[in-house]
Design a protein around this motif. Structure first.
Motif, PDB file in Angstrom:
ATOM      1  N   GLU A  32      13.622 -48.349 -50.595  1.00 58.22           N
ATOM      2  CA  GLU A  32      12.620 -48.190 -51.652  1.00 58.22           C
ATOM      3  C   GLU A  32      11.341 -48.959 -51.320  1.00 58.22           C
ATOM      4  OE1 GLU A  32      12.814 -46.161 -54.024  1.00 58.22           O
ATOM      5  OE2 GLU A  32      14.942 -45.629 -53.925  1.00 58.22           O
ATOM      6  N   ILE A  33      11.469 -50.037 -50.552  1.00 59.81           N
ATOM      7  CA  ILE A  33      10.288 -50.814 -50.175  1.00 59.81           C
ATOM      8  C   ILE A  33       9.447 -50.051 -49.145  1.00 59.81           C
ATOM      9  CG2 ILE A  33       9.505 -52.948 -49.049  1.00 59.81           C
ATOM     10  CD1 ILE A  33      11.930 -54.351 -50.218  1.00 59.81           C
ATOM     11  N   SER A  34      10.089 -49.282 -48.293  1.00 61.35           N
ATOM     12  CA  SER A  34       9.389 -48.601 -47.192  1.00 61.35           C
ATOM     13  C   SER A  34       8.236 -47.710 -47.653  1.00 61.35           C
ATOM     14  CB  SER A  34      10.381 -47.784 -46.355  1.00 61.35           C
ATOM     15  OG  SER A  34      11.251 -48.645 -45.661  1.00 61.35           O
ATOM     16  N   PRO A  35       8.440 -46.816 -48.656  1.00 62.49           N
ATOM     17  CA  PRO A  35       7.301 -45.985 -49.071  1.00 62.49           C
ATOM     18  C   PRO A  35       6.156 -46.787 -49.665  1.00 62.49           C
ATOM     19  CG  PRO A  35       9.173 -45.680 -50.567  1.00 62.49           C
ATOM     20  CD  PRO A  35       9.670 -46.439 -49.370  1.00 62.49           C
ATOM     21  N   LEU A  39       2.276 -46.844 -48.237  1.00 62.90           N
ATOM     22  CA  LEU A  39       1.119 -46.563 -49.076  1.00 62.90           C
ATOM     23  C   LEU A  39       0.048 -47.644 -48.973  1.00 62.90           C
ATOM     24  CD1 LEU A  39       2.544 -45.182 -52.449  1.00 62.90           C
ATOM     25  CD2 LEU A  39       0.955 -44.028 -50.915  1.00 62.90           C
ATOM     26  N   PHE A  40       0.454 -48.891 -49.088  1.00 59.55           N
ATOM     27  CA  PHE A  40      -0.508 -49.977 -49.239  1.00 59.55           C
ATOM     28  C   PHE A  40      -0.823 -50.732 -47.953  1.00 59.55           C
ATOM     29  CE2 PHE A  40       1.320 -49.512 -53.503  1.00 59.55           C
ATOM     30  CZ  PHE A  40       0.149 -49.299 -54.212  1.00 59.55           C
ATOM     31  N   LEU A  41       0.143 -50.881 -47.084  1.00 61.33           N
ATOM     32  CA  LEU A  41      -0.054 -51.765 -45.951  1.00 61.33           C
ATOM     33  C   LEU A  41      -0.546 -51.036 -44.710  1.00 61.33           C
ATOM     34  CD1 LEU A  41       3.095 -53.967 -46.562  1.00 61.33           C
ATOM     35  CD2 LEU A  41       0.780 -54.208 -47.466  1.00 61.33           C
ATOM     36  N   ARG A  42      -0.349 -49.729 -44.661  1.00 60.28           N
ATOM     37  CA  ARG A  42      -0.868 -48.953 -43.531  1.00 60.28           C
ATOM     38  C   ARG A  42      -2.104 -48.154 -43.928  1.00 60.28           C
ATOM     39  NH1 ARG A  42       3.701 -45.125 -42.139  1.00 60.28           N
ATOM     40  NH2 ARG A  42       2.063 -44.249 -40.841  1.00 60.28           N
ATOM     41  N   ILE A 240       0.812 -40.466 -56.796  1.00 57.48           N
ATOM     42  CA  ILE A 240       1.013 -41.643 -55.953  1.00 57.48           C
ATOM     43  C   ILE A 240       1.550 -42.802 -56.781  1.00 57.48           C
ATOM     44  CG2 ILE A 240      -0.165 -43.344 -54.500  1.00 57.48           C
ATOM     45  CD1 ILE A 240      -2.093 -41.105 -53.680  1.00 57.48           C
ATOM     46  N   ALA A 241       0.999 -42.995 -57.983  1.00 51.05           N
ATOM     47  CA  ALA A 241       1.453 -44.086 -58.846  1.00 51.05           C
ATOM     48  C   ALA A 241       2.916 -43.899 -59.231  1.00 51.05           C
ATOM     49  CB  ALA A 241       0.587 -44.164 -60.100  1.00 51.05           C
ATOM     50  N   GLN A 242       3.350 -42.667 -59.412  1.00 45.30           N
ATOM     51  CA  GLN A 242       4.740 -42.419 -59.779  1.00 45.30           C
ATOM     52  C   GLN A 242       5.692 -42.803 -58.647  1.00 45.30           C
ATOM     53  OE1 GLN A 242       4.446 -38.324 -60.992  1.00 45.30           O
ATOM     54  NE2 GLN A 242       4.027 -38.840 -63.128  1.00 45.30           N
ATOM     55  N   ILE A 243       5.233 -42.685 -57.392  1.00 41.15           N
ATOM     56  CA  ILE A 243       6.046 -43.147 -56.261  1.00 41.15           C
ATOM     57  C   ILE A 243       6.282 -44.651 -56.384  1.00 41.15           C
ATOM     58  CG2 ILE A 243       6.080 -43.495 -53.756  1.00 41.15           C
ATOM     59  CD1 ILE A 243       4.441 -40.901 -53.509  1.00 41.15           C
ATOM     60  N   VAL A 244       5.204 -45.377 -56.715  1.00 39.57           N
ATOM     61  CA  VAL A 244       5.303 -46.832 -56.869  1.00 39.57           C
ATOM     62  C   VAL A 244       6.238 -47.193 -58.018  1.00 39.57           C
ATOM     63  CG1 VAL A 244       3.999 -48.934 -57.410  1.00 39.57           C
ATOM     64  CG2 VAL A 244       2.999 -47.186 -55.926  1.00 39.57           C
ATOM     65  N   VAL A 245       6.102 -46.500 -59.145  1.00 46.39           N
ATOM     66  CA  VAL A 245       6.926 -46.805 -60.319  1.00 46.39           C
ATOM     67  C   VAL A 245       8.393 -46.508 -60.039  1.00 46.39           C
ATOM     68  CG1 VAL A 245       7.403 -46.171 -62.723  1.00 46.39           C
ATOM     69  CG2 VAL A 245       5.040 -46.498 -61.960  1.00 46.39           C
TER      70      VAL A 245
END
Length: 378
Positions: A32-35, A39-42, A240-245
């Motif tokens: 779950e951390i990978s996506p 999104l944010f770090l790459r 995209i926000a729903q992926i984070v949630v």
């Protein structure tokens, strides 16, 4: 404001903490951390290459995508980066004639294209159109990036016949046809007030939003976030926000099941704060943990929803003796999901804080009710 480098530190700390969990739980959480890291770090600025008719205004197109006046100079033969006050960045290579294809191929060898936009005007000269197509084939070369055909029209709706002609012409070139995503008519004749904001009466946002949506679907994952931020297209930002949630909800739910100090509410609060700050960032604002904390406090979560999770789990555990940890994890996930949904509603959909607070209470209550009903059935 929190920089993305600081966010990296949070994720690295979380990965270290995951190492303290039982082995069977570690990999699902890391998955779950990978996506989120993708999104944010790459993330980087999307790289857009313009082809086609030189008469189609680069300035109007780029300004329309940003919804602000950001283009102030004539393009050179190199990549040019545009930015609007932290809203987002985009790199553009205007590879149209009369520049030689070899010059642009050299630029693309250093920085590959994410997407090509072949621009055309309804009154284009046939001979020039043919030369533009031949030039585009040489510039695209062996790139795997998609091609969008864009008919730039002065009026909404444009000419269906001209768009079909453009589509047929692009299909006539095998190298372009293989990469062609679709052909759109777009009106970019946006007018700005003296303060740089859009004059709504002259704004044709629907078509520009559709273009931005298609572009966001086609660019690589590391460019999606920045393109959605700068274009302000709510449905793309929401996706995209729903992926984070979803990912944060799963992580909090897994951590909440553990009867060890790691599952204490400050850890959950930190994760939930990171989630809200991420939604804020996706909406086009700076990454800001303080703003996230203030939002959670306004929702009524000023001690962090980790504490609420524990209290809710304690209440539900009365009905399931011996299953307190499982219930705690489920409630942790439910509360996290409720926070995330309310953050999306407030920062992306633009609802009032009162409505966001009601969404939070309703989502949390409905998730808890669902858990009670499920447990009663079992």
């Amino acid at each position: 404001m929190m920089k993305l480098g600081k966010l990296l530190e949070h994720y690295e700390k979380l990965e270290r903490l995951v190492g303290k969990l039982p082995k069977p739980l570690q990999q699902p959480i890391l998955n779950e951390i990978s996506p989120l890291k993708d999104l944010f770090l790459r993330q980087r600025a999307p790289r857009v290459v313009l082809l086609g008719d030189r008469k189609a205004s680069r300035r109007s197109l780029v300004d329309a995508l940003f919804g602000a006046a950001v283009v102030h100079e004539e393009p050179g033969l190199r990549w040019t980066e545009y930015e609007n006050a932290g809203q987002g960045r985009m790199r553009v290579l205007d590879a149209r004639r009369p520049g030689a294809p070899e010059i642009f191929s050299s630029e693309l060898a250093d920085e590959s294209a994410d997407i090509f936009l072949f621009l055309q005007t309804p009154d284009a000269n046939e001979a020039a159109f043919k030369e533009d197509l031949e030039h585009a084939v040489k510039v695209v070369g062996n790139s795997a990036a998609g091609v969008l055909g864009i008919l730039i029209t002065p009026d909404v709706g444009g000419s269906a016949e001209a768009r079909q002609r453009l589509n047929a012409a692009l299909h006539s070139q095998a190298k372009l046809a293989d990469r062609l995503v679709k052909t759109l008519s777009v009106t970019t004749d946006v007018r700005f007030r003296l303060d740089g904001t859009i004059d709504a009466k002259r704004d044709h946002r629907a078509q520009v939003d559709r273009l931005a949506h298609v572009m966001t679907q086609e660019v690589p994952v590391e460019a999606k976030l920045e393109l959605s931020r700068l274009s302000g297209v709510a449905d793309v930002q929401r996706e995209i926000a729903q992926i984070v949630v979803r990912s944060t909800t799963a992580i909090c739910g897994a951590i909440g099941t553990q009867p060890i100090p790691l599952a204490d509410f400050p850890i959950l609060t930190s994760l939930q704060g990171m989630m809200v700050a991420s939604v804020v960032y996706i909406s086009g604002r700076p990454l800001n943990m303080k703003l996230a904390a203030e939002f959670m406090a306004t929702l009524g979560a000023n001690f962090g929803l980790g504490l609420v999770c524990r209290e809710g789990a304690r209440a539900l555990a009365k009905f399931l003796p011996g299953w307190g940890n499982a219930v705690s994890g489920a409630v942790a996930g439910a509360a996290t999901y409720a926070i995330g949904r309310s953050a999306i509603a407030f920062y992306i959909d633009g609802v009032s804080i009162e409505i966001a607070r009601r969404i939070f209470q309703r989502k949390k209550a409905s998730e808890l009710a669902r858990l009670e009903d499920k447990d009663a059935e079992e």
